[in-house]
Design a protein around this motif. Structure first.
Motif, PDB file in Angstrom:
ATOM      1  N   UNK A 125      44.768 -13.041 -59.792  1.00  0.00           N
ATOM      2  CA  UNK A 125      43.737 -12.958 -58.766  1.00  0.00           C
ATOM      3  C   UNK A 125      44.159 -11.986 -57.668  1.00  0.00           C
ATOM      4  N   UNK A 126      45.434 -12.043 -57.250  1.00  0.00           N
ATOM      5  CA  UNK A 126      45.912 -11.135 -56.214  1.00  0.00           C
ATOM      6  C   UNK A 126      45.875  -9.682 -56.689  1.00  0.00           C
ATOM      7  N   UNK A 127      46.255  -9.438 -57.949  1.00  0.00           N
ATOM      8  CA  UNK A 127      46.192  -8.082 -58.491  1.00  0.00           C
ATOM      9  C   UNK A 127      44.755  -7.565 -58.488  1.00  0.00           C
ATOM     10  N   UNK A 128      43.838  -8.412 -58.933  1.00  0.00           N
ATOM     11  CA  UNK A 128      42.426  -8.012 -58.989  1.00  0.00           C
ATOM     12  C   UNK A 128      41.902  -7.706 -57.585  1.00  0.00           C
ATOM     13  N   UNK A 129      42.240  -8.588 -56.608  1.00  0.00           N
ATOM     14  CA  UNK A 129      41.797  -8.352 -55.233  1.00  0.00           C
ATOM     15  C   UNK A 129      42.435  -7.089 -54.664  1.00  0.00           C
ATOM     16  N   UNK A 130      43.707  -6.836 -55.005  1.00  0.00           N
ATOM     17  CA  UNK A 130      44.376  -5.628 -54.524  1.00  0.00           C
ATOM     18  C   UNK A 130      43.708  -4.372 -55.055  1.00  0.00           C
ATOM     19  N   UNK A 131      43.332  -4.372 -56.344  1.00  0.00           N
ATOM     20  CA  UNK A 131      42.651  -3.214 -56.924  1.00  0.00           C
ATOM     21  C   UNK A 131      41.294  -2.983 -56.260  1.00  0.00           C
ATOM     22  N   UNK A 132      40.563  -4.093 -56.012  1.00  0.00           N
ATOM     23  CA  UNK A 132      39.261  -3.950 -55.344  1.00  0.00           C
ATOM     24  C   UNK A 132      39.452  -3.371 -53.950  1.00  0.00           C
ATOM     25  N   UNK A 133      40.470  -3.834 -53.247  1.00  0.00           N
ATOM     26  CA  UNK A 133      40.730  -3.334 -51.904  1.00  0.00           C
ATOM     27  C   UNK A 133      41.095  -1.850 -51.937  1.00  0.00           C
ATOM     28  N   UNK A 134      41.923  -1.447 -52.893  1.00  0.00           N
ATOM     29  CA  UNK A 134      42.281  -0.041 -53.018  1.00  0.00           C
ATOM     30  C   UNK A 134      41.060   0.811 -53.323  1.00  0.00           C
ATOM     31  N   UNK A 135      40.166   0.329 -54.193  1.00  0.00           N
ATOM     32  CA  UNK A 135      38.932   1.057 -54.494  1.00  0.00           C
ATOM     33  C   UNK A 135      38.087   1.227 -53.248  1.00  0.00           C
ATOM     34  N   UNK A 136      37.950   0.178 -52.455  1.00  0.00           N
ATOM     35  CA  UNK A 136      37.160   0.273 -51.227  1.00  0.00           C
ATOM     36  C   UNK A 136      37.785   1.267 -50.250  1.00  0.00           C
ATOM     37  N   UNK A 137      39.107   1.197 -50.115  1.00  0.00           N
ATOM     38  CA  UNK A 137      39.777   2.123 -49.196  1.00  0.00           C
ATOM     39  C   UNK A 137      39.635   3.568 -49.659  1.00  0.00           C
ATOM     40  N   UNK A 138      39.726   3.788 -50.974  1.00  0.00           N
ATOM     41  CA  UNK A 138      39.572   5.163 -51.460  1.00  0.00           C
ATOM     42  C   UNK A 138      38.153   5.664 -51.206  1.00  0.00           C
TER      43      UNK A 138
END
Length: 158
Positions: A125-138
């Motif tokens: 879950x943390x990995x998935x949330x981290x990827x979503x956060x990185x996508x939003x930041x990019x």
């Protein structure tokens, strides 16, 4: 000549409610038996209550039950603990490594069945949330880069 009595009794002497006769379906014996059973039940309840108070009441009984259960649990714990070898006994007998191997084998069986433990679910879950956060930041960085050159041009032209 004397006046004649009224044909109906005066209102103040008339009953306020209707008369309801006692049902005759119950014989005197049945009524007597029912009253006797109620009386005996009261006597039994009073005797039981007196015995309970003599023993200390319900709270005392509950405490005694709790204490006996606790002693039984502690004795079970002591028996169980006595059957488990200590670290020193394991070193003397050389058992420790075998138990670790058994634990590793059980863990591998657990992993082979595709079941995930709670820590692995959390990591996913943390990995998935981290990827979503990185996508939003990019995406925000791209939008910022697009907006900033326009703002720089406006400030340079003025």
């Amino acid at each position: 000549m004397l006046p004649s009595p009224p044909s109906s009794p005066p209102e103040f002497l008339a009953p306020k409610r209707l008369f309801k006769p006692i049902p005759t379906s119950h014989s005197g014996e049945e009524g007597r038996e029912a009253r006797r059973n109620l009386f005996l039940k009261k006597v039994r309840d009073a005797r039981d209550e007196k015995l309970m108070k003599a023993r200390g009441g319900e709270d005392e009984m509950m405490r005694l039950i709790f204490v006996s259960e606790q002693k039984r649990w502690e004795a079970w714990q002591a028996r169980t603990a006595a059957s488990i070898p200590t670290i020193y006994e394991e070193e003397e007998l050389g058992i420790g490594n075998e138990e670790e191997l058994d634990f590793q084998a059980e863990e591998s069986l657990f992993m082979d069945h595709g079941e995930t433990g709670p820590s692995e679910d959390l990591e996913e879950m943390l990995d998935r949330d981290g990827k979503e956060l990185e996508d939003l930041l990019s995406q925000l960085d791209l939008q910022f880069d697009q907006v900033m050159p326009e703002a720089n041009r406006e400030t340079m032209s003025t």
